[in-house]
Scaffold this motif. Structure first.
Motif, short mmCIF file in Angstrom:
data_model
loop_
_atom_site.label_atom_id
_atom_site.label_comp_id
_atom_site.label_asym_id
_atom_site.label_seq_id
_atom_site.Cartn_x
_atom_site.Cartn_y
_atom_site.Cartn_z
N LEU A 126 0.84 -1.20 0.00
CA LEU A 126 0.00 0.00 0.00
C LEU A 126 0.87 1.25 0.00
N LEU A 127 0.65 2.09 -0.97
CA LEU A 127 1.44 3.30 -1.15
C LEU A 127 0.55 4.51 -0.87
N LYS A 128 0.98 5.36 0.07
CA LYS A 128 0.21 6.57 0.35
C LYS A 128 0.42 7.56 -0.80
N MET A 129 -0.68 8.13 -1.27
CA MET A 129 -0.65 8.98 -2.45
C MET A 129 -1.01 10.42 -2.13
N ARG A 130 -0.38 11.32 -2.87
CA ARG A 130 -0.81 12.71 -2.84
C ARG A 130 -1.95 12.92 -3.84
N TYR A 131 -1.77 12.34 -5.01
CA TYR A 131 -2.80 12.38 -6.04
C TYR A 131 -3.02 10.98 -6.60
N MET A 132 -4.28 10.66 -6.85
CA MET A 132 -4.64 9.32 -7.31
C MET A 132 -5.67 9.45 -8.42
N PRO A 133 -5.52 8.70 -9.51
CA PRO A 133 -6.54 8.73 -10.56
C PRO A 133 -7.84 8.11 -10.06
N GLY A 134 -8.94 8.53 -10.65
CA GLY A 134 -10.26 8.08 -10.17
C GLY A 134 -10.91 7.02 -11.02
N GLY A 135 -10.15 6.32 -11.85
CA GLY A 135 -10.76 5.32 -12.73
C GLY A 135 -11.02 3.99 -12.09
N PHE A 136 -10.38 3.71 -10.95
CA PHE A 136 -10.65 2.49 -10.19
C PHE A 136 -10.41 2.82 -8.73
N LEU A 137 -11.40 3.47 -8.13
CA LEU A 137 -11.22 4.07 -6.81
C LEU A 137 -12.41 3.72 -5.91
N LEU A 138 -12.10 3.14 -4.75
CA LEU A 138 -13.12 2.81 -3.75
C LEU A 138 -13.11 3.89 -2.67
N VAL A 139 -14.27 4.50 -2.45
CA VAL A 139 -14.37 5.60 -1.49
C VAL A 139 -15.52 5.33 -0.53
N LYS A 140 -15.25 5.48 0.76
CA LYS A 140 -16.32 5.36 1.76
C LYS A 140 -17.23 6.57 1.62
N MET A 141 -18.54 6.34 1.64
CA MET A 141 -19.49 7.41 1.38
C MET A 141 -19.44 8.51 2.43
N ASP A 142 -18.96 8.20 3.64
CA ASP A 142 -18.82 9.23 4.67
C ASP A 142 -17.92 10.37 4.21
N VAL A 143 -16.97 10.06 3.31
CA VAL A 143 -16.07 11.09 2.81
C VAL A 143 -16.86 12.19 2.10
N PHE A 144 -17.80 11.80 1.25
CA PHE A 144 -18.57 12.79 0.50
C PHE A 144 -19.48 13.60 1.42
N LYS A 145 -19.95 12.97 2.49
CA LYS A 145 -20.83 13.67 3.42
C LYS A 145 -20.10 14.77 4.18
N LYS A 146 -18.76 14.70 4.21
CA LYS A 146 -17.97 15.70 4.94
C LYS A 146 -17.43 16.81 4.04
N LEU A 147 -17.61 16.66 2.73
CA LEU A 147 -17.18 17.71 1.82
C LEU A 147 -18.16 18.89 1.89
N ASP A 148 -17.69 20.04 1.47
CA ASP A 148 -18.51 21.25 1.47
C ASP A 148 -19.78 21.01 0.64
N PRO A 149 -20.96 21.07 1.25
CA PRO A 149 -22.20 20.79 0.52
C PRO A 149 -22.54 21.86 -0.51
N ASN A 150 -21.86 22.99 -0.47
CA ASN A 150 -22.12 24.07 -1.42
C ASN A 150 -21.32 23.92 -2.72
N LEU A 151 -20.48 22.89 -2.77
CA LEU A 151 -19.68 22.63 -3.96
C LEU A 151 -19.99 21.24 -4.50
N PRO A 152 -19.81 21.01 -5.81
CA PRO A 152 -19.96 19.65 -6.34
C PRO A 152 -18.92 18.73 -5.72
#
Length: 228
Positions: A126-152
């Motif tokens: 496992l390599l910690k990344m600064r930037y990662m492409p999004g073509g094969f990416l697993l994200v916990k939905m809690d992450v999106f819930k914590k982003l600024d709701p006023n932005l996409p």
């Protein structure tokens, strides 16, 4: 900011389709993975838009409405092994994926590694990344819930007179929230990127291959800022 494993997670498998066509090789990979994941609670979602960031936002919105615990963002030009979803889930990370090359010469791998690495995680591939492409990416939905709701959730930005891809913008935003981004190098070795090539008469094709080889040699020892 890693959390514990979710028992029996609901996983949205989000196909990001910028057009109306899905490639055969991708379809075969997706069907194999879905069949292998029949023990999981999955839902296939298609984010369709002429703009990639817009397609991802559609997929995230539908995944949130379905009540997903995770979303697996899949680009339609990627191939992957049947056990890929189980493999990423087993790592118990908030944001983790696999990298892959550009579909054109010199075929640089996408993503930029973080300067600070965890030796224990490195030993697990496992390599910690600064930037990662999004073509094969697993994200916990809690992450999106914590982003600024006023932005996409995904959007492009301008950085130093250049356009910054939505994947890079997303990585900057989640790192500011305290999340780590991970690349599974073992899975990355099994990921394929489907490209396109125009073939010519033999003598022209030979010259083209030589030019590609020169590009590869010139870029071998360089770390280029990637863009999906």
């Amino acid at each position: 900011m890693e959390q514990g494993e979710i028992t029996n997670p609901k996983v949205a498998i989000a196909v990001i389709a910028p057009g109306d066509m899905i490639l055969v090789e991708f379809s075969i990979s997706a069907m194999g993975m879905i069949q292998h994941a029949k023990d999981l609670n999955t839902n296939v979602i298609c984010g369709r838009s002429s703009v990639l960031a817009g397609a991802k936002n559609i997929a995230v919105k539908e995944s949130l409405e379905w009540g997903a615990d995770y979303i697996l963002l899949l680009s339609g030009d990627i191939t992957f092994p049947n056990n890929a979803l189980h493999h990423l889930l087993s790592q118990q990370k908030d944001i983790i994926g696999a990298t892959y090359p550009k579909p054109v010469a010199p075929y640089n791998l996408l993503g930029i590694a973080d300067d600070n690495q965890d030796q224990a995680e490195l030993e697990k591939g496992l390599l910690k990344m600064r930037y990662m492409p999004g073509g094969f990416l697993l994200v916990k939905m809690d992450v999106f819930k914590k982003l600024d709701p006023n932005l996409p959730h995904f959007y492009y930005d301008v950085f130093q007179d250049d356009v910054m891809g939505d994947d890079f913008v997303f990585c900057d935003r989640v790192r500011e929230l305290g999340y780590d981004i991970w690349c599974d190098t073992n899975l990355s070795a099994e990921i394929g990127r489907i490209g396109q090539r125009v073939y010519h008469m033999p003598d022209i094709e030979e010259r083209r291959l030589l030019m590609e080889q020169e590009l590869l040699e010139n870029e071998k020892n360089k770390l280029l800022p990637p863009s999906a």
